[in-house]
Design a protein around this motif. Sequence first.
Motif, PDB file in Angstrom:
ATOM      1  N   GLY A 131       0.908  -1.206   0.028  1.00 40.17           N
ATOM      2  CA  GLY A 131      -0.061  -0.135   0.003  1.00 40.17           C
ATOM      3  C   GLY A 131       0.933   1.249  -0.027  1.00 40.17           C
ATOM      4  O   GLY A 131       0.541   2.247  -0.703  1.00 40.17           O
ATOM      5  N   TYR A 132       1.880   1.046   0.898  1.00 43.12           N
ATOM      6  CA  TYR A 132       2.803   2.344   0.918  1.00 43.12           C
ATOM      7  C   TYR A 132       3.654   2.820  -0.609  1.00 43.12           C
ATOM      8  O   TYR A 132       3.574   3.926  -0.910  1.00 43.12           O
ATOM      9  CB  TYR A 132       4.071   2.354   1.812  1.00 43.12           C
ATOM     10  N   ILE A 133       3.998   1.776  -1.206  1.00 42.86           N
ATOM     11  CA  ILE A 133       4.454   1.896  -2.447  1.00 42.86           C
ATOM     12  C   ILE A 133       3.724   2.203  -3.402  1.00 42.86           C
ATOM     13  O   ILE A 133       3.805   3.126  -4.329  1.00 42.86           O
ATOM     14  CB  ILE A 133       5.396   0.727  -2.854  1.00 42.86           C
ATOM     15  N   VAL A 134       2.356   1.448  -3.664  1.00 45.77           N
ATOM     16  CA  VAL A 134       1.441   1.920  -4.678  1.00 45.77           C
ATOM     17  C   VAL A 134       0.876   3.147  -4.388  1.00 45.77           C
ATOM     18  O   VAL A 134       0.845   4.016  -5.355  1.00 45.77           O
ATOM     19  CB  VAL A 134       0.413   0.650  -4.724  1.00 45.77           C
ATOM     20  N   SER A 135       0.604   3.513  -3.218  1.00 44.93           N
ATOM     21  CA  SER A 135       0.107   4.841  -3.039  1.00 44.93           C
ATOM     22  C   SER A 135       0.965   6.084  -3.290  1.00 44.93           C
ATOM     23  O   SER A 135       0.620   7.223  -3.728  1.00 44.93           O
ATOM     24  CB  SER A 135      -0.488   5.100  -1.404  1.00 44.93           C
ATOM     25  N   GLY A 136       2.439   5.730  -2.692  1.00 40.53           N
ATOM     26  CA  GLY A 136       3.286   6.874  -3.018  1.00 40.53           C
ATOM     27  C   GLY A 136       3.374   7.083  -4.727  1.00 40.53           C
ATOM     28  O   GLY A 136       3.493   8.052  -5.288  1.00 40.53           O
ATOM     29  N   VAL A 137       3.342   5.998  -5.606  1.00 42.86           N
ATOM     30  CA  VAL A 137       3.656   6.046  -6.972  1.00 42.86           C
ATOM     31  C   VAL A 137       2.267   6.700  -7.575  1.00 42.86           C
ATOM     32  O   VAL A 137       2.174   7.561  -8.336  1.00 42.86           O
ATOM     33  CB  VAL A 137       3.778   4.520  -7.657  1.00 42.86           C
ATOM     34  N   ALA A 138       1.186   6.236  -7.069  1.00 40.13           N
ATOM     35  CA  ALA A 138       0.145   7.056  -7.492  1.00 40.13           C
ATOM     36  C   ALA A 138      -0.039   8.444  -7.262  1.00 40.13           C
ATOM     37  O   ALA A 138      -0.609   9.314  -7.905  1.00 40.13           O
ATOM     38  CB  ALA A 138      -1.291   6.087  -7.149  1.00 40.13           C
ATOM     39  N   LEU A 139       0.133   8.744  -5.820  1.00 40.32           N
ATOM     40  CA  LEU A 139       0.147  10.063  -5.594  1.00 40.32           C
ATOM     41  C   LEU A 139       1.084  11.162  -6.152  1.00 40.32           C
ATOM     42  O   LEU A 139       0.711  12.199  -6.734  1.00 40.32           O
ATOM     43  CB  LEU A 139       0.378  10.256  -3.829  1.00 40.32           C
ATOM     44  N   TYR A 140       2.247  10.891  -5.943  1.00 38.90           N
ATOM     45  CA  TYR A 140       3.280  11.488  -6.863  1.00 38.90           C
ATOM     46  C   TYR A 140       3.278  11.452  -8.116  1.00 38.90           C
ATOM     47  O   TYR A 140       3.580  12.440  -8.983  1.00 38.90           O
ATOM     48  CB  TYR A 140       4.585  11.222  -6.281  1.00 38.90           C
ATOM     49  N   GLY A 141       2.804  10.508  -8.921  1.00 43.31           N
ATOM     50  CA  GLY A 141       2.666  10.374 -10.137  1.00 43.31           C
ATOM     51  C   GLY A 141       1.572  11.243 -10.650  1.00 43.31           C
ATOM     52  O   GLY A 141       1.659  11.920 -11.780  1.00 43.31           O
ATOM     53  N   LEU A 142       0.474  11.325 -10.104  1.00 48.40           N
ATOM     54  CA  LEU A 142      -0.551  12.034 -10.321  1.00 48.40           C
ATOM     55  C   LEU A 142      -0.289  13.663 -10.171  1.00 48.40           C
ATOM     56  O   LEU A 142      -0.532  14.330 -10.934  1.00 48.40           O
ATOM     57  CB  LEU A 142      -1.859  11.740  -9.376  1.00 48.40           C
ATOM     58  N   ALA A 143       0.507  13.956  -9.205  1.00 47.17           N
ATOM     59  CA  ALA A 143       1.020  15.191  -9.027  1.00 47.17           C
ATOM     60  C   ALA A 143       1.973  15.716 -10.140  1.00 47.17           C
ATOM     61  O   ALA A 143       1.924  16.675 -10.788  1.00 47.17           O
ATOM     62  CB  ALA A 143       1.944  15.374  -7.822  1.00 47.17           C
ATOM     63  N   GLY A 144       2.854  14.695 -10.684  1.00 49.75           N
ATOM     64  CA  GLY A 144       3.738  14.918 -11.668  1.00 49.75           C
ATOM     65  C   GLY A 144       2.801  15.047 -12.924  1.00 49.75           C
ATOM     66  O   GLY A 144       3.145  15.878 -13.956  1.00 49.75           O
ATOM     67  N   TRP A 145       2.034  14.220 -13.320  1.00 51.22           N
ATOM     68  CA  TRP A 145       1.022  14.636 -14.422  1.00 51.22           C
ATOM     69  C   TRP A 145       0.300  15.893 -14.555  1.00 51.22           C
ATOM     70  O   TRP A 145       0.418  16.386 -15.257  1.00 51.22           O
ATOM     71  CB  TRP A 145      -0.048  13.398 -14.354  1.00 51.22           C
ATOM     72  N   ALA A 146      -0.228  16.143 -13.224  1.00 50.04           N
ATOM     73  CA  ALA A 146      -0.796  17.655 -13.039  1.00 50.04           C
ATOM     74  C   ALA A 146       0.153  18.929 -13.606  1.00 50.04           C
ATOM     75  O   ALA A 146      -0.092  19.629 -13.993  1.00 50.04           O
ATOM     76  CB  ALA A 146      -1.525  17.727 -11.641  1.00 50.04           C
ATOM     77  N   LEU A 147       1.492  18.594 -12.822  1.00 50.71           N
ATOM     78  CA  LEU A 147       2.575  19.714 -13.092  1.00 50.71           C
ATOM     79  C   LEU A 147       2.894  19.647 -14.585  1.00 50.71           C
ATOM     80  O   LEU A 147       3.025  20.740 -15.196  1.00 50.71           O
ATOM     81  CB  LEU A 147       3.511  19.448 -12.455  1.00 50.71           C
TER      82      LEU A 147
END
Length: 76
Positions: free
Chosen positions: A25-41
């Motif tokens: 959960g930690y790894i998947v949520s980290g990838v999802a959260l920061y990947g989404l932030a990178g996509w938004a940027l």
Amino acid sequence: MARQLPPTASPDDDTPKGDPWHAFGYIVSGVALYGLAGWALDRWLGTNFLVAIGILVGAGFGIYMTYARFNKAVGD
């Protein structure tokens, strides 16, 4: 026949402590959260490389959080 009991856990038992789903959960949520932030940027700035950086940073933070949690669980 004698009844056999399962072995009891000793204090120096090498079995892992903690739930492996927390690590996942930690790894998947980290990838999802920061990947989404990178996509938004990327969308906002008009670039196309920040999503990859976000995914890598999220995976790194997820691995760090996993290490911190399991390291604390072993010490308890």
